[in-house]
Structures are given as C-alpha cells and as structure tokens.
Design a protein around this motif. Structure first.
Motif, short mmCIF file in Angstrom:
data_model
loop_
_atom_site.label_atom_id
_atom_site.label_comp_id
_atom_site.label_asym_id
_atom_site.label_seq_id
_atom_site.Cartn_x
_atom_site.Cartn_y
_atom_site.Cartn_z
N LEU A 1 2.53 7.16 -6.69
CA LEU A 1 1.59 8.08 -7.41
C LEU A 1 2.10 9.59 -6.78
O LEU A 1 2.00 10.54 -7.51
CB LEU A 1 0.19 7.78 -6.55
CG LEU A 1 -0.67 6.80 -7.02
CD1 LEU A 1 -2.02 6.70 -6.32
CD2 LEU A 1 -0.99 6.67 -8.47
N ILE A 2 2.69 9.52 -5.78
CA ILE A 2 3.30 10.88 -5.15
C ILE A 2 4.78 11.28 -6.05
O ILE A 2 4.78 12.19 -6.12
CB ILE A 2 3.36 10.88 -3.69
CG1 ILE A 2 2.01 10.68 -3.15
CG2 ILE A 2 4.06 12.13 -3.06
CD1 ILE A 2 2.15 10.45 -1.60
N ILE B 1 1.30 4.00 -2.97
CA ILE B 1 0.89 5.61 -2.71
C ILE B 1 2.07 6.28 -3.10
O ILE B 1 2.12 7.44 -3.77
CB ILE B 1 0.55 5.88 -1.42
CG1 ILE B 1 -0.75 5.11 -0.94
CG2 ILE B 1 0.50 7.10 -0.79
CD1 ILE B 1 -1.24 5.01 0.56
N LEU C 1 0.88 -1.31 0.16
CA LEU C 1 0.03 0.03 0.16
C LEU C 1 0.77 1.01 -0.03
O LEU C 1 0.54 2.19 -0.79
CB LEU C 1 -1.06 -0.15 1.15
CG LEU C 1 -1.82 1.31 1.33
CD1 LEU C 1 -2.89 1.18 0.18
CD2 LEU C 1 -2.69 1.18 2.56
#
Length: 74
Positions: free
Chosen positions: A55-56, A52, A48
């Motif tokens: 994406l950042i 994330i 997870l």
C-alpha cells in the motif's frame, strides 16, 4: 541510486517482490521464496508487513527506464 517501486512487468500478486528484486539487482524467485518461508516462520506477520508495504510503495511509472536491466553487452 535506484528508487524502489512495485514492478509492473515482474508481478505475481502486487509486484512488491519483483520491485524489491529489481531494486536490489537480485533474483525475484529467491525474494518470493524468502517471503513465503518468512511468512510461515513468523506465523503471518510477514504477510501483514507485505500488504502494508504494497500500500505504501508506489507502482512503477509507465515508461520507467532501468539502464541496468536493458543494457546488453554484445
């Protein structure tokens, strides 16, 4: 100091491990192995966090020049 990017050249899934390896000047194989082991030990929490972070953290720009990787002593 180097800026952290997801790698375009050293990419298997999203380029995050390759980018981290380039940023820390470390082997991407060990980073990938550590992520896989941590994913099993954390029951998927690391996966997870991995997605994330993917994406950042931005992709490496085209034409990005890293002196440490391209400099050869002959």
């Amino acid at each position: 100091m180097n800026k952290l990017f997801r790698s375009r050249t050293n990419s298997r899934l999203t380029g995050l491990c390759g980018g981290l390896a380039e940023w820390m000047n470390f082997s991407p194989t060990f980073i990938r192995l550590a992520v896989v082991i941590a994913a099993f030990c954390s029951f998927g929490t690391v996966l997870l966090i991995y997605f994330i972070a993917s994406l950042i953290i931005p992709k490496e720009p085209y034409g990005h020049y890293d002196f440490h990787q391209t400099h050869h002593n002959y």
